[in-house]
Enzyme design. Structure first.
Site, PDB file in Angstrom:
ATOM      1  N   HIS A 269       0.827  -1.209   0.000  1.00  0.00           N
ATOM      2  CA  HIS A 269       0.000   0.000   0.000  1.00  0.00           C
ATOM      3  C   HIS A 269       0.861   1.260   0.000  1.00  0.00           C
ATOM      4  O   HIS A 269       0.519   2.256  -0.636  1.00  0.00           O
ATOM      5  CB  HIS A 269      -0.957   0.001   1.193  1.00  0.00           C
ATOM      6  CG  HIS A 269      -2.161  -0.866   0.975  1.00  0.00           C
ATOM      7  ND1 HIS A 269      -3.449  -0.387   1.033  1.00  0.00           N
ATOM      8  CD2 HIS A 269      -2.269  -2.182   0.692  1.00  0.00           C
ATOM      9  CE1 HIS A 269      -4.307  -1.372   0.797  1.00  0.00           C
ATOM     10  NE2 HIS A 269      -3.623  -2.479   0.592  1.00  0.00           N
ATOM     11  N   ASP A 270       1.990   1.210   0.713  1.00  0.00           N
ATOM     12  CA  ASP A 270       2.887   2.365   0.701  1.00  0.00           C
ATOM     13  C   ASP A 270       3.350   2.641  -0.730  1.00  0.00           C
ATOM     14  O   ASP A 270       3.248   3.764  -1.221  1.00  0.00           O
ATOM     15  CB  ASP A 270       4.097   2.108   1.619  1.00  0.00           C
ATOM     16  CG  ASP A 270       5.020   3.325   1.691  1.00  0.00           C
ATOM     17  OD1 ASP A 270       4.502   4.460   1.595  1.00  0.00           O
ATOM     18  OD2 ASP A 270       6.239   3.140   1.842  1.00  0.00           O
TER      19      ASP A 270
ATOM     20  N   VAL B  60       0.759   4.072  -3.438  1.00  0.00           N
ATOM     21  CA  VAL B  60       0.210   5.423  -3.266  1.00  0.00           C
ATOM     22  C   VAL B  60       1.375   6.383  -3.021  1.00  0.00           C
ATOM     23  O   VAL B  60       2.025   6.328  -1.980  1.00  0.00           O
ATOM     24  CB  VAL B  60      -0.791   5.467  -2.096  1.00  0.00           C
ATOM     25  CG1 VAL B  60      -1.449   6.831  -2.022  1.00  0.00           C
ATOM     26  CG2 VAL B  60      -1.843   4.370  -2.247  1.00  0.00           C
TER      27      VAL B  60
ATOM     28  N   GLY C 179       4.335   6.340  -4.208  1.00  0.00           N
ATOM     29  CA  GLY C 179       5.633   5.687  -4.163  1.00  0.00           C
ATOM     30  C   GLY C 179       5.989   5.177  -2.776  1.00  0.00           C
ATOM     31  O   GLY C 179       5.313   5.467  -1.796  1.00  0.00           O
TER      32      GLY C 179
ATOM     33  N   ASP D 162       7.394   5.696   0.072  1.00  0.00           N
ATOM     34  CA  ASP D 162       7.928   6.846   0.801  1.00  0.00           C
ATOM     35  C   ASP D 162       7.387   6.927   2.222  1.00  0.00           C
ATOM     36  O   ASP D 162       7.455   7.990   2.854  1.00  0.00           O
ATOM     37  CB  ASP D 162       7.590   8.149   0.061  1.00  0.00           C
ATOM     38  CG  ASP D 162       6.091   8.436   0.083  1.00  0.00           C
ATOM     39  OD1 ASP D 162       5.305   7.515   0.397  1.00  0.00           O
ATOM     40  OD2 ASP D 162       5.696   9.585  -0.189  1.00  0.00           O
TER      41      ASP D 162
ATOM     42  N   SER E  45       4.489   7.182   3.198  1.00  0.00           N
ATOM     43  CA  SER E  45       3.334   8.091   3.358  1.00  0.00           C
ATOM     44  C   SER E  45       2.158   7.362   4.012  1.00  0.00           C
ATOM     45  O   SER E  45       1.342   7.992   4.680  1.00  0.00           O
ATOM     46  CB  SER E  45       2.918   8.673   2.007  1.00  0.00           C
ATOM     47  OG  SER E  45       2.707   7.647   1.056  1.00  0.00           O
TER      48      SER E  45
ATOM     49  N   GLU F 144      -3.367   9.063   4.178  1.00  0.00           N
ATOM     50  CA  GLU F 144      -3.669   7.779   3.533  1.00  0.00           C
ATOM     51  C   GLU F 144      -4.260   6.766   4.503  1.00  0.00           C
ATOM     52  O   GLU F 144      -5.183   6.026   4.165  1.00  0.00           O
ATOM     53  CB  GLU F 144      -2.383   7.172   2.927  1.00  0.00           C
ATOM     54  CG  GLU F 144      -1.884   7.890   1.687  1.00  0.00           C
ATOM     55  CD  GLU F 144      -0.532   7.359   1.224  1.00  0.00           C
ATOM     56  OE1 GLU F 144      -0.206   6.184   1.490  1.00  0.00           O
ATOM     57  OE2 GLU F 144       0.212   8.132   0.586  1.00  0.00           O
TER      58      GLU F 144
ATOM     59  N   PRO G  30      -5.704  -0.838  -6.260  1.00  0.00           N
ATOM     60  CA  PRO G  30      -6.663  -1.722  -6.927  1.00  0.00           C
ATOM     61  C   PRO G  30      -7.732  -2.173  -5.927  1.00  0.00           C
ATOM     62  O   PRO G  30      -7.462  -2.275  -4.736  1.00  0.00           O
ATOM     63  CB  PRO G  30      -5.808  -2.901  -7.398  1.00  0.00           C
ATOM     64  CG  PRO G  30      -4.593  -2.870  -6.531  1.00  0.00           C
ATOM     65  CD  PRO G  30      -4.371  -1.439  -6.131  1.00  0.00           C
TER      66      PRO G  30
HETATM   67  C1  HEM Z   1      -3.929  -7.315  -7.088  1.00  0.00           C
HETATM   68  C2  HEM Z   1      -4.612  -6.435  -6.398  1.00  0.00           C
HETATM   69  C3  HEM Z   1      -4.908  -6.601  -4.937  1.00  0.00           C
HETATM   70  C4  HEM Z   1      -6.110  -6.411  -4.347  1.00  0.00           C
HETATM   71  C5  HEM Z   1      -7.392  -5.971  -5.034  1.00  0.00           C
HETATM   72  C6  HEM Z   1      -5.955  -6.720  -2.955  1.00  0.00           C
HETATM   73  C7  HEM Z   1      -6.963  -6.642  -2.021  1.00  0.00           C
HETATM   74  C8  HEM Z   1      -6.877  -7.124  -0.724  1.00  0.00           C
HETATM   75  C9  HEM Z   1      -7.960  -7.140   0.217  1.00  0.00           C
HETATM   76  C10 HEM Z   1      -9.371  -6.605  -0.051  1.00  0.00           C
HETATM   77  C11 HEM Z   1      -7.511  -7.724   1.343  1.00  0.00           C
HETATM   78  C12 HEM Z   1      -8.309  -8.012   2.622  1.00  0.00           C
HETATM   79  C13 HEM Z   1      -8.210  -6.844   3.571  1.00  0.00           C
HETATM   80  C14 HEM Z   1      -9.176  -6.943   4.717  1.00  0.00           C
HETATM   81  O1  HEM Z   1     -10.347  -7.253   4.491  1.00  0.00           O
HETATM   82  O2  HEM Z   1      -8.762  -6.677   5.854  1.00  0.00           O
HETATM   83  C15 HEM Z   1      -6.122  -8.063   1.139  1.00  0.00           C
HETATM   84  C16 HEM Z   1      -5.309  -8.658   2.054  1.00  0.00           C
HETATM   85  C17 HEM Z   1      -3.963  -8.843   1.890  1.00  0.00           C
HETATM   86  N1  HEM Z   1      -3.232  -8.470   0.785  1.00  0.00           N
HETATM   87 FE1  HEM Z   1      -3.950  -7.843  -0.978  1.00  0.00          FE
HETATM   88  N2  HEM Z   1      -4.662  -7.085  -2.720  1.00  0.00           N
HETATM   89  C18 HEM Z   1      -3.983  -7.027  -3.899  1.00  0.00           C
HETATM   90  C19 HEM Z   1      -2.632  -7.260  -4.079  1.00  0.00           C
HETATM   91  C20 HEM Z   1      -1.752  -7.514  -3.050  1.00  0.00           C
HETATM   92  C21 HEM Z   1      -0.323  -7.463  -3.163  1.00  0.00           C
HETATM   93  C22 HEM Z   1       0.440  -7.061  -4.413  1.00  0.00           C
HETATM   94  C23 HEM Z   1       0.189  -7.805  -1.945  1.00  0.00           C
HETATM   95  C24 HEM Z   1       1.621  -7.889  -1.502  1.00  0.00           C
HETATM   96  C25 HEM Z   1       2.615  -8.211  -2.268  1.00  0.00           C
HETATM   97  C26 HEM Z   1      -0.944  -8.083  -1.087  1.00  0.00           C
HETATM   98  C27 HEM Z   1      -0.858  -8.531   0.204  1.00  0.00           C
HETATM   99  C28 HEM Z   1      -1.929  -8.788   1.020  1.00  0.00           C
HETATM  100  C29 HEM Z   1      -1.806  -9.424   2.327  1.00  0.00           C
HETATM  101  C30 HEM Z   1      -0.533  -9.979   2.942  1.00  0.00           C
HETATM  102  C31 HEM Z   1      -3.087  -9.449   2.874  1.00  0.00           C
HETATM  103  C32 HEM Z   1      -3.480  -9.961   4.269  1.00  0.00           C
HETATM  104  C33 HEM Z   1      -3.286  -8.817   5.244  1.00  0.00           C
HETATM  105  C34 HEM Z   1      -3.433  -9.179   6.700  1.00  0.00           C
HETATM  106  O3  HEM Z   1      -3.820 -10.288   7.030  1.00  0.00           O
HETATM  107  O4  HEM Z   1      -3.136  -8.305   7.553  1.00  0.00           O
HETATM  108  N3  HEM Z   1      -2.097  -7.871  -1.785  1.00  0.00           N
HETATM  109  N4  HEM Z   1      -5.764  -7.673  -0.134  1.00  0.00           N
END
Ligand code: HEM
Ligand SMILES: *[C@@H]1O[C@H](CO)[C@@H](O)[C@H](O)[C@H]1NC(C)=O
Ligand SMILES: *[C@@H]1O[C@H](CO)[C@@H](O)[C@H](O)[C@H]1NC(C)=O
Ligand SMILES: *[C@@H]1O[C@H](CO)[C@@H](O)[C@H](O)[C@H]1NC(C)=O
Ligand SMILES: *[C@@H]1O[C@H](CO)[C@@H](O)[C@H](O)[C@H]1NC(C)=O
Ligand SMILES: *[C@@H]1O[C@H](CO)[C@@H](O)[C@H](O)[C@H]1NC(C)=O
Length: 323
Positions: free
Chosen positions: A69-70, A73, A75, A77, A79, A92, A163
């Site tokens: 997320h950092d 949004v 870059g 940095d 933020s 943010e 996204p």
């Molecule tokens: C491709 C687009 C992506 C979307 C739409 C997306 C969306 C989400 C959403 C909606 C959640 C659940 C959050 C919640 O309900 O609390 C989540 C969790 C998570 N996402 Fe993504 N994500 C994406 C890509 C990524 C990427 C690139 C990473 C890291 C490389 C990532 C890592 C994670 C992790 C580790 C969790 C679990 C967080 C936790 O348990 O604290 N996601 N994501």
């Protein structure tokens, strides 16, 4: 550590070596930026991340997601870490609830204790995400450093840059492309959804009023037990991102995707285009290949729009601009 030894030394070397080769051309930041100014920086960060994650495994997922997320949004940095203030009431972090902020503060405090005002919060986050990967997946990679901390953080830029879990494949690809990440990166990084948790509200669109036909019916039945049809004001429970091995970062996400046992519209969307579907299949079938790709894509993500040189600052506390 026992997870680590499941990989042979040769495999670990291959991951490190290939990730280096793939990322060498995108060099922006140096390796070992702190080698003389704070030689203990990386070791200190790793120790704290490992300790925190031993006590609470959910911290690894939180730190990996914070770095994502950092970087998306404004870059990489830091933020995302700025608290709301009178001067900036809607940073943010007010846009989307994320976990791991207290962990970052603890890591930063440990680094400040060895090298005051030297290591940026943006670098702390990049290293902490890397160490979270190594702790939860058992492989590691080199992270470049020298990022500086920005002092602009707006909730409004979260909505335009992150996204959404309701995105289809074209919007997902568009969102990654705007950050300089390609289809391979999108698919490889989605492997992060093998760990951590998600609130029901992120995927009940696939359960009600009827089950998305692209979701495994038995999986949908299981999810409905935790996630009732949404009612305004009702609690929003969480489920594990992966029903299998939910604290081990691995290529399990891709196996889940092939079995149609992933949560979000955006996860399932990876199977809706030939090129991304082919990558999902490759990553599902070859754990080492996915590790190499994931490591390279994490490095690439960590280079998005970084501040260097005399831009930005090195914050004392990650939650506030230096006064
Ligand atoms: C491709 C687009 C992506 C979307 C739409 C997306 C969306 C989400 C959403 C909606 C959640 C659940 C959050 C919640 O309900 O609390 C989540 C969790 C998570 N996402 Fe993504 N994500 C994406 C890509 C990524 C990427 C690139 C990473 C890291 C490389 C990532 C890592 C994670 C992790 C580790 C969790 C679990 C967080 C936790 O348990 O604290 N996601 N994501
Ligand atoms: C991590 O935990 C170990 C064992 O509990 C302890 O000896 C060490 O000081 C801790 N390190 C940090 C950086 O917190
Ligand atoms: C989620 O994963 C944790 C850790 O493995 C486990 O204890 C818990 O039972 C899982 N929750 C569900 C609903 O399966
Ligand atoms: C996708 O794959 C299917 C089946 O292999 C093929 O019929 C179709 O033409 C492909 N579409 C594109 C856009 O490549
Ligand atoms: C923002 O960062 C710059 C360094 O680029 C610093 O000089 C300035 O004081 C910061 N602005 C505020 C409002 O703190
Ligand atoms: C930011 O807010 C959190 C949560 O309220 C708090 O724990 C932390 O100390 C704050 N950081 C700064 C620098 O004010």
């Amino acid at each position: 550590m026992d997870k680590m030894v499941k990989l042979t030394c040769v495999q670990l070397l291959m991951v490190a070596f290939q990730a280096t080769l793939i990322t060498m051309s995108s060099a922006e930041l140096p390796y070992d930026f702190y080698s003389s100014s704070c030689p203990k920086a990386e070791e200190t960060i790793k120790n704290v991340v490992y300790n925190l994650t031993d006590a609470n495994p959910s911290i690894a997922a939180a730190l990996i997601r914070l770095h994502f997320h950092d970087c998306f949004v404004m870059g990489c940095d830091a933020s995302i870490l700025l608290n709301s203030s009178n001067a900036n009431p809607q940073p943010e972090k007010s846009a989307i609830p994320l976990a791991g902020y207290e962990a970052v503060d603890k890591i930063k405090a440990a680094v400040e204790a060895v090298c005051p005002l030297t290591v940026s919060c943006a670098d702390v986050l990049a290293f902490a995400a890397r160490d979270s990967v190594s702790k939860s997946a058992g492989f590691s990679y080199h992270v470049r450093s020298g990022r500086r901390d920005g002092n602009v953080s707006k909730a409004s830029s979260v909505f335009t840059n992150m996204p959404s879990p309701f995105f289809g494949i074209e919007d997902l690809v568009g969102s990654f492309t705007r950050k300089g990440l390609n289809v391979d990166d999108l698919v490889a990084l989605s492997g992060a959804h093998s760990i951590g948790v998600a609130h029901c509200s992120g995927f009940t669109n696939r359960l009600y009023p009827e089950v998305d036909p692209t979701m495994d019916a038995a999986y949908a039945t299981d999810l409905k037990k935790t996630c009732p049809a949404p009612v305004s004001g009702a609690p929003d429970p969480v489920v594990n991102n992966s029903a299998v091995a939910p604290t081990m970062l691995s290529n399990q996400f891709f196996k889940n995707a092939v079995a149609r046992r992933v949560l979000f519209t955006s996860d399932a969307a990876l199977l809706t285009r030939n090129d991304t579907a082919a990558k999902v299949q490759e990553n599902a079938g070859d754990s080492l290949l996915w590790k190499v790709r994931f490591a390279a894509s994490m490095v690439k993500m960590g280079n998005i729009e970084v501040l260097t040189g005399t831009n930005g600052q090195v914050r004392k506390f990650c939650g506030a601009i230096n006064s």
